[in-house]
Enzyme design. Structure first.
Site, PDB file in Angstrom:
ATOM      1  CG  HIS A   1      -1.705  -1.273   1.364  1.00  0.00           C
ATOM      2  ND1 HIS A   1      -2.508  -1.807   0.364  1.00  0.00           N
ATOM      3  CD2 HIS A   1      -1.720  -2.170   2.372  1.00  0.00           C
ATOM      4  CE1 HIS A   1      -2.989  -2.976   0.778  1.00  0.00           C
ATOM      5  NE2 HIS A   1      -2.516  -3.217   1.988  1.00  0.00           N
ATOM      6  NE  ARG A   2       2.099   3.595  -5.296  1.00  0.00           N
ATOM      7  CZ  ARG A   2       3.254   3.642  -5.955  1.00  0.00           C
ATOM      8  NH1 ARG A   2       4.309   4.176  -5.402  1.00  0.00           N
ATOM      9  NH2 ARG A   2       3.342   3.169  -7.176  1.00  0.00           N
ATOM     10  CG  LEU A   3       1.397   2.401   4.216  1.00  0.00           C
ATOM     11  CD1 LEU A   3       0.601   1.620   5.256  1.00  0.00           C
ATOM     12  CD2 LEU A   3       1.361   3.891   4.552  1.00  0.00           C
ATOM     13  CG  HIS A   4       7.354   3.052  -0.141  1.00  0.00           C
ATOM     14  ND1 HIS A   4       6.950   1.841  -0.656  1.00  0.00           N
ATOM     15  CD2 HIS A   4       6.948   3.997  -1.003  1.00  0.00           C
ATOM     16  CE1 HIS A   4       6.332   2.057  -1.796  1.00  0.00           C
ATOM     17  NE2 HIS A   4       6.305   3.353  -2.026  1.00  0.00           N
TER      18      HIS A   4
END
Ligand SMILES: Cc1cc2nc3c(=O)[nH]c(=O)nc-3n(C[C@H](O)[C@H](O)[C@H](O)COP(=O)(O)O)c2cc1C
Length: 192
Positions: free
Chosen positions: A170-173
């Protein structure tokens, strides 16, 4: 207490050595010239630890000219299949003669001869000119050890900042940033 950033690097580097199809030690090296113009190229990491990250090169090329004027660099590893990157920044010093000699002696003979034959960053008339020079060098050192050329050696980037970037769902890098201060390393977390 922050984790040791070099222990984090060792662990990620071991993962990359186990999973990357080739050159897990390849890293982009960014330098800047006197006019502030950055340039970047790939080099291979040949030694690392708390005192720095070492690569070897021709000391008469463009990166060497940049580092002579602005002795600072940034390094970037991108391990694609692991979806990770590591950014490293800091001042740069020359590796000692003894360290450069030891690494040079460990290289294959053709690489050693190539270091004598190459004139990095300077245009060559053509490939045949390089090959002719390589043959001259081969004849010159025929039967003997190949010493390290005076124009070839190591550089050490001593990190002041390391950032470990990991792709997450979820692009929660996740970005773990270590900075060196008076009292040692401190760690912060950044999100995109
Ligand atoms: C994967 C890869 C690894 C490389 N490793 C090195 C290296 O360890 N040392 C080096 O001098 N050049 C290495 N090169 C070549 C450099 O990228 C560059 O072309 C050369 O060093 C000249 O750079 P300069 O003109 O900025 O000095 C490598 C290239 C690639 C693609």
């Amino acid at each position: 207490m922050a984790d040791d950033p070099f222990a984090v690097f060792d662990s990620w580097f071991a993962d990359a050595q186990a999973s990357e199809p080739n050159d897990p030690n390849a890293m982009a090296l960014a330098t800047v010239d006197a006019a502030g113009q950055p340039s970047v190229r790939m080099v291979l990491l040949k030694g690392h630890g708390p005192d720095g990250f070492v690569f070897y090169t021709n000391r008469e090329g463009r990166k060497a000219a940049d580092l002579a004027v602005v002795p600072k660099a940034a390094l970037l590893f991108h391990w694609k299949s692991l979806r990770r990157q590591v950014r490293i920044e800091g001042p740069v010093t020359l590796a000692s003669d003894a360290e450069s000699d030891a690494y040079f002696a460990s290289r294959g003979r053709d690489s050693q001869l190539g270091a004598w034959a190459s004139d990095q960053s300077r245009p060559l008339a053509d490939r045949a000119t390089f090959e002719a020079r390589f043959e001259q060098v081969r004849a010159r050192f025929d039967g003997g050890d190949v010493p390290r050329p005076p124009h070839w050696g190591g550089y050490r980037v001593t990190p002041q900042r390391l950032e470990f970037w990991q792709d997450r769902a979820h692009r929660l890098h996740e970005r773990r940033v270590f900075t060196r201060g008076e009292g040692g390393w401190s760690e912060g977390m950044l999100f995109p």
